[in-house]
Design a protein around this motif. Structure first.
Motif, PDB file in Angstrom:
ATOM      1  N   SER A 161       0.823  -1.202   0.000  1.00 32.10           N
ATOM      2  CA  SER A 161       0.000   0.000   0.000  1.00 32.10           C
ATOM      3  C   SER A 161       0.860   1.257   0.000  1.00 32.10           C
ATOM      4  O   SER A 161       0.416   2.299  -0.435  1.00 32.10           O
ATOM      5  N   VAL A 162       2.113   1.160   0.450  1.00 32.86           N
ATOM      6  CA  VAL A 162       3.014   2.304   0.452  1.00 32.86           C
ATOM      7  C   VAL A 162       3.635   2.481  -0.935  1.00 32.86           C
ATOM      8  O   VAL A 162       3.637   3.558  -1.492  1.00 32.86           O
ATOM      9  N   PHE A 163       4.171   1.411  -1.515  1.00 35.39           N
ATOM     10  CA  PHE A 163       4.663   1.415  -2.897  1.00 35.39           C
ATOM     11  C   PHE A 163       3.493   0.942  -3.761  1.00 35.39           C
ATOM     12  O   PHE A 163       3.515  -0.138  -4.336  1.00 35.39           O
ATOM     13  N   LYS A 164       2.441   1.754  -3.840  1.00 35.72           N
ATOM     14  CA  LYS A 164       1.176   1.291  -4.406  1.00 35.72           C
ATOM     15  C   LYS A 164       1.221   1.002  -5.901  1.00 35.72           C
ATOM     16  O   LYS A 164       0.330   0.347  -6.418  1.00 35.72           O
ATOM     17  N   TYR A 165       2.251   1.437  -6.604  1.00 36.94           N
ATOM     18  CA  TYR A 165       2.354   1.128  -8.028  1.00 36.94           C
ATOM     19  C   TYR A 165       3.261  -0.067  -8.281  1.00 36.94           C
ATOM     20  O   TYR A 165       3.517  -0.429  -9.428  1.00 36.94           O
ATOM     21  N   GLY A 166       3.743  -0.692  -7.224  1.00 39.59           N
ATOM     22  CA  GLY A 166       4.541  -1.907  -7.360  1.00 39.59           C
ATOM     23  C   GLY A 166       5.919  -1.648  -7.935  1.00 39.59           C
ATOM     24  O   GLY A 166       6.496  -0.576  -7.769  1.00 39.59           O
ATOM     25  N   VAL A 167       6.448  -2.664  -8.609  1.00 37.73           N
ATOM     26  CA  VAL A 167       7.763  -2.602  -9.223  1.00 37.73           C
ATOM     27  C   VAL A 167       7.647  -3.112 -10.648  1.00 37.73           C
ATOM     28  O   VAL A 167       6.700  -3.819 -10.987  1.00 37.73           O
ATOM     29  N   ALA A 168       8.612  -2.765 -11.481  1.00 41.63           N
ATOM     30  CA  ALA A 168       8.606  -3.240 -12.861  1.00 41.63           C
ATOM     31  C   ALA A 168      10.035  -3.408 -13.349  1.00 41.63           C
ATOM     32  O   ALA A 168      10.935  -2.669 -12.946  1.00 41.63           O
ATOM     33  N   ALA A 169      10.224  -4.408 -14.200  1.00 43.01           N
ATOM     34  CA  ALA A 169      11.505  -4.634 -14.873  1.00 43.01           C
ATOM     35  C   ALA A 169      11.256  -4.548 -16.369  1.00 43.01           C
ATOM     36  O   ALA A 169      10.264  -5.076 -16.865  1.00 43.01           O
ATOM     37  N   GLY A 170      12.132  -3.883 -17.078  1.00 39.80           N
ATOM     38  CA  GLY A 170      11.970  -3.751 -18.519  1.00 39.80           C
ATOM     39  C   GLY A 170      13.309  -3.679 -19.217  1.00 39.80           C
ATOM     40  O   GLY A 170      14.352  -3.533 -18.575  1.00 39.80           O
ATOM     41  N   GLU A 171      13.256  -3.768 -20.537  1.00 44.62           N
ATOM     42  CA  GLU A 171      14.454  -3.725 -21.366  1.00 44.62           C
ATOM     43  C   GLU A 171      15.539  -4.644 -20.823  1.00 44.62           C
ATOM     44  O   GLU A 171      16.707  -4.266 -20.705  1.00 44.62           O
ATOM     45  N   VAL A 172      15.149  -5.861 -20.496  1.00 47.40           N
ATOM     46  CA  VAL A 172      16.083  -6.838 -19.937  1.00 47.40           C
ATOM     47  C   VAL A 172      16.916  -7.430 -21.071  1.00 47.40           C
ATOM     48  O   VAL A 172      16.371  -7.931 -22.052  1.00 47.40           O
ATOM     49  N   THR A 173      18.230  -7.359 -20.934  1.00 48.28           N
ATOM     50  CA  THR A 173      19.144  -7.955 -21.903  1.00 48.28           C
ATOM     51  C   THR A 173      19.820  -9.147 -21.236  1.00 48.28           C
ATOM     52  O   THR A 173      19.429  -9.545 -20.141  1.00 48.28           O
ATOM     53  N   SER A 174      20.858  -9.672 -21.843  1.00 46.96           N
ATOM     54  CA  SER A 174      21.575 -10.790 -21.221  1.00 46.96           C
ATOM     55  C   SER A 174      22.428 -10.336 -20.045  1.00 46.96           C
ATOM     56  O   SER A 174      22.795 -11.146 -19.199  1.00 46.96           O
ATOM     57  N   THR A 175      22.723  -9.030 -19.953  1.00 46.74           N
ATOM     58  CA  THR A 175      23.600  -8.551 -18.874  1.00 46.74           C
ATOM     59  C   THR A 175      23.079  -7.311 -18.146  1.00 46.74           C
ATOM     60  O   THR A 175      23.787  -6.759 -17.301  1.00 46.74           O
ATOM     61  N   SER A 176      21.857  -6.855 -18.461  1.00 41.94           N
ATOM     62  CA  SER A 176      21.349  -5.649 -17.800  1.00 41.94           C
ATOM     63  C   SER A 176      19.825  -5.657 -17.763  1.00 41.94           C
ATOM     64  O   SER A 176      19.178  -6.422 -18.469  1.00 41.94           O
ATOM     65  N   ALA A 177      19.275  -4.779 -16.921  1.00 38.01           N
ATOM     66  CA  ALA A 177      17.820  -4.602 -16.837  1.00 38.01           C
ATOM     67  C   ALA A 177      17.546  -3.210 -16.283  1.00 38.01           C
ATOM     68  O   ALA A 177      18.325  -2.681 -15.490  1.00 38.01           O
ATOM     69  N   ILE A 178      16.428  -2.628 -16.699  1.00 38.72           N
ATOM     70  CA  ILE A 178      15.968  -1.371 -16.117  1.00 38.72           C
ATOM     71  C   ILE A 178      14.903  -1.727 -15.089  1.00 38.72           C
ATOM     72  O   ILE A 178      13.932  -2.416 -15.397  1.00 38.72           O
ATOM     73  N   LEU A 179      15.087  -1.276 -13.850  1.00 41.96           N
ATOM     74  CA  LEU A 179      14.153  -1.555 -12.763  1.00 41.96           C
ATOM     75  C   LEU A 179      13.504  -0.246 -12.331  1.00 41.96           C
ATOM     76  O   LEU A 179      14.155   0.799 -12.286  1.00 41.96           O
ATOM     77  N   TRP A 180      12.210  -0.301 -11.970  1.00 40.90           N
ATOM     78  CA  TRP A 180      11.413   0.899 -11.740  1.00 40.90           C
ATOM     79  C   TRP A 180      10.503   0.736 -10.538  1.00 40.90           C
ATOM     80  O   TRP A 180      10.025  -0.352 -10.245  1.00 40.90           O
ATOM     81  N   THR A 181      10.232   1.850  -9.876  1.00 39.01           N
ATOM     82  CA  THR A 181       9.165   1.940  -8.878  1.00 39.01           C
ATOM     83  C   THR A 181       8.749   3.393  -8.743  1.00 39.01           C
ATOM     84  O   THR A 181       9.416   4.300  -9.255  1.00 39.01           O
ATOM     85  N   ARG A 182       7.654   3.595  -8.040  1.00 37.35           N
ATOM     86  CA  ARG A 182       7.236   4.948  -7.640  1.00 37.35           C
ATOM     87  C   ARG A 182       7.256   4.956  -6.122  1.00 37.35           C
ATOM     88  O   ARG A 182       6.547   4.185  -5.476  1.00 37.35           O
ATOM     89  N   ALA A 183       8.099   5.810  -5.570  1.00 38.71           N
ATOM     90  CA  ALA A 183       8.296   5.870  -4.126  1.00 38.71           C
ATOM     91  C   ALA A 183       7.104   6.512  -3.425  1.00 38.71           C
ATOM     92  O   ALA A 183       6.357   7.283  -4.029  1.00 38.71           O
TER      93      ALA A 183
END
Length: 187
Positions: free
Chosen positions: A28-50
């Protein structure tokens, strides 16, 4: 006009900490959850709304690892409290867990799997979709669909899914639907 989901400062820093544990997150505090995108073999973009402006930490660990990497970023009002960053130096074909924290507040634990190494002979399953307008029509039922395609893609257990857009529909063709012109109306 400020973007509803803007990018905060990139996450920086690296050190060992405890692995993100599944448990009772502060969903309920991080109400938009988390997301991972643009995942490659050696990297990923990780996201949240604080939940508020300030320092946000991100813990990332390979599944089964006893130590995690800690990265730090800053949520700002100018970036709509969103934080995203690229995590690099990951191992190909590996499942990772990650979570964000701000003070005592904890996000849900997300997972992603990096792509296979570029030389690997591995089949890859994926799906493509777009045009998911669920704007209610005059009867109250969605004029076109109820976003069923997303549940179907999740059930397929694909390596990744591509959404070509058209999901907000601030100018839906459903008769009588109001046009959203401001960020507040689009939310």
């Amino acid at each position: 006009m400020r973007r509803a989901v803007a990018i905060a400062a990139a996450l920086t820093g690296l050190m060992a900490i405890a692995v993100p544990a599944a448990g009772a997150p502060s969903a309920s505090v991080f109400k938009y959850g988390v997301a991972a995108g643009e995942v490659t073999s050696t990297s990923a973009i990780l996201w949240t709304r604080a939940p508020k402006a300030g320092l946000v930490t991100l813990a990332v660990a390979a599944r089964g690892a006893t130590k995690a990497r800690l990265l730090e970023g800053r949520a700002t009002r100018e970036a709509d409290l969103t934080v995203q960053g690229v995590v690099r130096k990951l191992k190909p074909g590996t499942t990772y867990t990650y979570s964000f924290a701000q003070g005592k507040a904890r996000s849900t634990v997300g997972t992603f799997t990096t792509a296979p190494a570029s030389a690997a002979d591995t089949p890859v399953r994926f799906a493509i979709s777009g045009d998911a307008d669920a704007t209610p029509g005059p009867s109250g039922a969605p004029g076109f669909n109820r976003f069923e395609v997303y549940a179907r893609m999740a059930a397929e257990k694909n390596a990744f899914n591509i959404n070509l857009g058209d999901t907000i529909y601030s100018d839906s063709e459903v008769g009588g639907a109001p046009v959203a012109r401001t960020v507040r109306q689009k939310w």
